[in-house]
Structure formats: structure tokens, C-alpha cells
Design a protein around this motif. Structure first.
Motif, PDB file in Angstrom:
ATOM      1  N   CYS A 234       0.818  -1.217   0.000  1.00  0.00           N
ATOM      2  CA  CYS A 234       0.000   0.000   0.000  1.00  0.00           C
ATOM      3  C   CYS A 234       0.853   1.268   0.000  1.00  0.00           C
ATOM      4  O   CYS A 234       0.754   2.091   0.919  1.00  0.00           O
ATOM      5  CB  CYS A 234      -0.956   0.004   1.181  1.00  0.00           C
ATOM      6  N   PRO A 235       1.699   1.453  -1.013  1.00  0.00           N
ATOM      7  CA  PRO A 235       2.569   2.633  -1.042  1.00  0.00           C
ATOM      8  C   PRO A 235       1.804   3.932  -1.261  1.00  0.00           C
ATOM      9  O   PRO A 235       0.730   3.943  -1.870  1.00  0.00           O
ATOM     10  CB  PRO A 235       3.497   2.348  -2.232  1.00  0.00           C
ATOM     11  N   SER A 236       2.375   4.999  -0.758  1.00  0.00           N
ATOM     12  CA  SER A 236       1.807   6.336  -0.938  1.00  0.00           C
ATOM     13  C   SER A 236       2.964   7.307  -1.138  1.00  0.00           C
ATOM     14  O   SER A 236       3.801   7.466  -0.248  1.00  0.00           O
ATOM     15  CB  SER A 236       0.976   6.732   0.283  1.00  0.00           C
ATOM     16  N   LEU A 237       3.021   7.939  -2.309  1.00  0.00           N
ATOM     17  CA  LEU A 237       4.133   8.816  -2.659  1.00  0.00           C
ATOM     18  C   LEU A 237       3.971  10.178  -1.994  1.00  0.00           C
ATOM     19  O   LEU A 237       2.890  10.770  -2.015  1.00  0.00           O
ATOM     20  CB  LEU A 237       4.198   8.973  -4.176  1.00  0.00           C
ATOM     21  N   ARG A 243       9.818  10.232  -1.188  1.00  0.00           N
ATOM     22  CA  ARG A 243       9.634   9.152  -0.224  1.00  0.00           C
ATOM     23  C   ARG A 243       8.314   8.439  -0.451  1.00  0.00           C
ATOM     24  O   ARG A 243       7.395   9.000  -1.058  1.00  0.00           O
ATOM     25  CB  ARG A 243       9.657   9.700   1.206  1.00  0.00           C
ATOM     26  N   ILE A 244       8.254   7.232   0.057  1.00  0.00           N
ATOM     27  CA  ILE A 244       7.023   6.453  -0.012  1.00  0.00           C
ATOM     28  C   ILE A 244       6.667   5.985   1.398  1.00  0.00           C
ATOM     29  O   ILE A 244       7.479   5.354   2.078  1.00  0.00           O
ATOM     30  CB  ILE A 244       7.173   5.246  -0.954  1.00  0.00           C
ATOM     31  N   ALA A 245       5.471   6.328   1.830  1.00  0.00           N
ATOM     32  CA  ALA A 245       4.931   5.793   3.085  1.00  0.00           C
ATOM     33  C   ALA A 245       4.189   4.502   2.742  1.00  0.00           C
ATOM     34  O   ALA A 245       3.538   4.400   1.691  1.00  0.00           O
ATOM     35  CB  ALA A 245       3.982   6.795   3.736  1.00  0.00           C
ATOM     36  N   TYR A 246       4.291   3.516   3.617  1.00  0.00           N
ATOM     37  CA  TYR A 246       3.687   2.227   3.313  1.00  0.00           C
ATOM     38  C   TYR A 246       3.518   1.419   4.591  1.00  0.00           C
ATOM     39  O   TYR A 246       3.979   1.812   5.662  1.00  0.00           O
ATOM     40  CB  TYR A 246       4.556   1.449   2.324  1.00  0.00           C
ATOM     41  N   LYS A 247       2.865   0.282   4.466  1.00  0.00           N
ATOM     42  CA  LYS A 247       2.781  -0.639   5.598  1.00  0.00           C
ATOM     43  C   LYS A 247       3.720  -1.810   5.321  1.00  0.00           C
ATOM     44  O   LYS A 247       3.727  -2.374   4.222  1.00  0.00           O
ATOM     45  CB  LYS A 247       1.346  -1.100   5.841  1.00  0.00           C
ATOM     46  N   SER A 248       4.515  -2.141   6.327  1.00  0.00           N
ATOM     47  CA  SER A 248       5.512  -3.188   6.218  1.00  0.00           C
ATOM     48  C   SER A 248       5.121  -4.341   7.134  1.00  0.00           C
ATOM     49  O   SER A 248       4.868  -4.130   8.325  1.00  0.00           O
ATOM     50  CB  SER A 248       6.890  -2.647   6.605  1.00  0.00           C
ATOM     51  N   ALA A 249       5.051  -5.556   6.597  1.00  0.00           N
ATOM     52  CA  ALA A 249       4.703  -6.715   7.412  1.00  0.00           C
ATOM     53  C   ALA A 249       5.785  -6.953   8.465  1.00  0.00           C
ATOM     54  O   ALA A 249       6.977  -6.987   8.153  1.00  0.00           O
ATOM     55  CB  ALA A 249       4.552  -7.953   6.535  1.00  0.00           C
ATOM     56  N   ASP A 281      -3.926  -0.076   6.287  1.00  0.00           N
ATOM     57  CA  ASP A 281      -4.472   1.009   5.483  1.00  0.00           C
ATOM     58  C   ASP A 281      -3.398   1.494   4.523  1.00  0.00           C
ATOM     59  O   ASP A 281      -2.199   1.245   4.731  1.00  0.00           O
ATOM     60  CB  ASP A 281      -4.935   2.166   6.388  1.00  0.00           C
ATOM     61  N   GLN A 282      -3.825   2.162   3.465  1.00  0.00           N
ATOM     62  CA  GLN A 282      -2.881   2.836   2.588  1.00  0.00           C
ATOM     63  C   GLN A 282      -2.688   4.248   3.148  1.00  0.00           C
ATOM     64  O   GLN A 282      -3.623   5.041   3.158  1.00  0.00           O
ATOM     65  CB  GLN A 282      -3.399   2.902   1.155  1.00  0.00           C
ATOM     66  N   ALA A 292      -0.981  10.349   7.421  1.00  0.00           N
ATOM     67  CA  ALA A 292      -2.252  10.027   8.074  1.00  0.00           C
ATOM     68  C   ALA A 292      -2.708   8.631   7.665  1.00  0.00           C
ATOM     69  O   ALA A 292      -2.329   8.115   6.609  1.00  0.00           O
ATOM     70  CB  ALA A 292      -3.314  11.058   7.711  1.00  0.00           C
ATOM     71  N   TYR A 293      -3.572   8.033   8.494  1.00  0.00           N
ATOM     72  CA  TYR A 293      -4.058   6.675   8.253  1.00  0.00           C
ATOM     73  C   TYR A 293      -5.259   6.440   9.152  1.00  0.00           C
ATOM     74  O   TYR A 293      -5.471   7.154  10.145  1.00  0.00           O
ATOM     75  CB  TYR A 293      -2.965   5.645   8.571  1.00  0.00           C
ATOM     76  N   ALA A 294      -6.047   5.432   8.807  1.00  0.00           N
ATOM     77  CA  ALA A 294      -7.227   5.102   9.611  1.00  0.00           C
ATOM     78  C   ALA A 294      -6.947   3.907  10.500  1.00  0.00           C
ATOM     79  O   ALA A 294      -6.256   2.970  10.116  1.00  0.00           O
ATOM     80  CB  ALA A 294      -8.414   4.812   8.707  1.00  0.00           C
ATOM     81  N   LEU A 295      -7.502   3.952  11.710  1.00  0.00           N
ATOM     82  CA  LEU A 295      -7.428   2.837  12.639  1.00  0.00           C
ATOM     83  C   LEU A 295      -8.845   2.498  13.107  1.00  0.00           C
ATOM     84  O   LEU A 295      -9.565   3.386  13.588  1.00  0.00           O
ATOM     85  CB  LEU A 295      -6.571   3.177  13.855  1.00  0.00           C
ATOM     86  N   PRO A 296      -9.277   1.242  12.961  1.00  0.00           N
ATOM     87  CA  PRO A 296     -10.606   0.863  13.443  1.00  0.00           C
ATOM     88  C   PRO A 296     -10.662   0.899  14.966  1.00  0.00           C
ATOM     89  O   PRO A 296      -9.682   0.580  15.640  1.00  0.00           O
ATOM     90  CB  PRO A 296     -10.785  -0.557  12.911  1.00  0.00           C
TER      91      PRO A 296
END
Length: 329
Positions: A234-237, A243-249, A281-282, A292-296
């Protein structure tokens, strides 16, 4: 490791996301029907100085809303437009939504006043959405079933729309793939989480194959993608495109959750951010310094959080009862 084992590992993260998507979209679709009268027509536009998002509040769940960027916890404007996923940039919005009265979904292209200018049927459950900085290209990700390589379980499919040519790519799986500099073919390609550059035709995305989830760079004109780095989802430029923000396992294993990180494209340096909770989230950049990002929080309810992009500081609650954030500069 045999082929079957590799495939099972590859889809572990996809299946976890898919389960959440099934619940999320089902709840969203049902409750959007109940709140069809919520919001005010014309209350939300794609003008600058605002943060756009999808409301998860009971009174207007699913409705496209916005707050002042300078006061994100303050009064919100709520539109009559409902989406399962929303994003906007360059005066154009993308809304992934259930089709009224049906169990299928569609992509709705929104103008700066949130009027629908185009509708495209979607096969699958909506999950990710992005718009290029100039507002001319849109991308989406859906969950689909029926791929033979994984026994009919969920996999992902990413598509793009170029508004300047009305060219639609229903899937990136037909692109020529280069893995670590060599041409590569496989039956288990999955793509998701597209993010656009300012250059026409160029984008980044996640591609999974075997046990890998690669960051790929794509060229829609040449119909090619090439791998850049492993374990990037889920990269985001960033706005400055450095830079790229992303989620890393965590430990490379999606079953352990994801950590929001930032990759410097020039140096290859990875910076884990101060958010240590599991973020599925992306990410979305608010500016060159903030992600920014969403958290349930509970079923059907999420909040948007923000954290410095340099690894310092601490997460802060940005917008309560919200998800799918997009900054409107």
C-alpha cells in the motif's frame, strides 16, 4: 518450498485484508441505505484547505465529509454522497460505492462539487482508491474470487482510469513484469495500492508473487512494471516525490500485522514511524512532513490518526469517526 506452499504464503496478507473488507463493505452498504438523507447537497467541495474523508459516525456513516485542515477536530461538513472508499486530488474525486439496490459496486468519478461525471462497474469488493496529483488519473483496488491458483479464495485486482483519454486498465496483471532486473511470468500475480507520480503514465504499486510483496514502479504507456523492493504494501508517494509511506509486514509476516514506515527512494533508507499499532491502510500524506491513516475502533467505526514522517514524535488523533483521508492543498 513447493508451489502450493508459496502461494498460500503469498495470499495470507490478502486473505486477512479480504475478511475485513467483506465485513466493512457489507456494513457500509447496508448502513448507507439507512442514512441516504444525511448530509447537505453542496456542503462539501474539493477546494483547498480542507481534509476530505469518509464518515463513520452513526448519523452519517459512509458520507463524504470534510473538515478544515487547520482545525481537523472541529465542525465537519457532510455531503449527501456515500462511498465505501473515497479519495481526491487535483479537483477530482474517486468514490467506490455499492450500486443502488444491487449487490455489485461501481467507481464514480466526482468533480470539484462532488457531482458524478462518470460511472464504471467494478467486479469485486472495493478496498483502495487514489487520484493523481493533477486529477487526471484514478486507481482502485478490489478483492475478487475465482482465480484458479488460489482455489477460488480472495485475491486483489488493481485498475486505472486516465480521464484525458478515457483509457481504462481493468487489471495490471497483463503488464510485462520485471523482477530484480529479469523478465518474470507467474500465474499468481496480485496488484494493489496504486499511487501516482506527477509524470504522465508513471506510478507505484504493490505486487505479490510467491512469498514476496514487492514495491513496483509502473509505466502505463509501456504497460510494464519492475520491482524495486520487497515487503512494501500500500505505497503512498510523498508530495515532493522523494519518499514512499507504506505498511511493512512485521518480520515479513502479514499474520503478525503491519508497521507504518517511510522509504527514501534515493538512499533506500527505511524509517519506521512512531505508530506501533497495527495499521491495515494505505497511508495518505497530509504534507511533506506528516502521514495520516485510519485505525478501526469498533465494528463500523474508525478514526484518522497522524504521525510525523521522520520517525519522531507520537501518533495523534486527527479526525474522530473517519477513514479514507485525503488532504486538499
Amino acid at each position: 518450498m513447493n508451489t502450493r506452499t508459496r502461494v498460500l504464503i503469498a495470499v495470507t496478507g490478502v486473505l486477512a485484508l479480504a475478511a475485513a473488507a467483506v465485513i466493512y463493505v457489507g456494513v457500509a452498504g447496508a448502513r448507507n441505505q439507512d442514512t441516504a438523507s444525511a448530509g447537505t447537497s453542496g456542503a462539501v467541495t474539493l477546494e483547498g484547505g480542507r481534509l476530505l474523508f469518509r464518515s463513520t459516525a452513526d448519523a452519517d456513516r459512509g458520507h463524504v465529509s470534510s473538515v478544515a485542515a487547520a482545525d481537523p477536530g472541529g465542525a465537519r461538513a457532510v455531503s449527501t454522497v456515500s462511498c465505501a472508499r473515497v479519495y481526491a486530488a487535483g479537483g477530482t474525486g474517486i468514490c467506490l460505492r455499492p450500486e443502488t439496490g444491487l449487490t455489485t459496486y461501481q467507481l464514480a468519478v466526482l468533480d470539484s462539487k462532488l457531482a458524478v461525471t462518470q460511472e464504471i462497474p467494478l467486479v469485486g469488493l472495493p478496498n483502495r482508491a487514489r487520484v493523481s496529483p493533477d486529477g487526471r488519473r484514478l486507481a482502485w483496488t478490489v478483492f475478487v474470487t475465482g482465480d484458479s491458483y488460489n482455489g477460488g479464495r480472495f485475491s486483489t485486482r488493481a485498475g486505472t482510469l486516465d480521464l484525458t483519454t478515457d483509457s481504462v486498465e481493468g487489471t495490471l496483471e497483463d503488464f510485462a513484469v520485471t523482477v530484480e532486473g529479469k523478465p518474470y511470468k507467474a500465474a499468481d500475480f496480485n496488484f494493489w495500492g496504486v499511487t501516482f507520480t506527477r509524470q504522465p503514465n508513471r506510478f507505484y504499486a504493490t505486487m505479490s508473487t510467491g512469498s514476496h510483496r514487492y514495491l513496483v514502479e509502473g509505466d502505463s504507456a509501456a504497460r510494464t512494471v519492475k520491482t524495486l523492493r520487497d515487503n512494501v504494501e500500500c505505497p503512498s508517494l510523498s508530495p515532493d516525490e522523494t519518499r514512499i509511506a507504506y505498511k511493512s509486514a512485521i518480520d515479513g509476516d502479514p499474520a503478525k500485522g503491519w508497521r507504518v514506515s517511510v522509504l527514501d527512494l534515493a538512499s533506500g533508507t527505511v524509517t519506521p514511524l512512531a505508530e506501533t499499532r497495527n495499521v491495515d491502510d494505505q497511508p495518505a500524506w497530509l504534507d511533506d512532513r506528516t502521514v495520516a491513516y485510519a485505525l478501526p475502533r469498533t465494528q463500523g467505526h474508525s478514526d484518522v490518526w497522524a504521525v510525523p514522517a521522520d520517525g519522531t514524535g507520537a501518533p495523534r488523533l486527527l479526525i474522530p469517526e473517519a477513514e479514507s483521508p485525503a488532504a486538499l492543498p
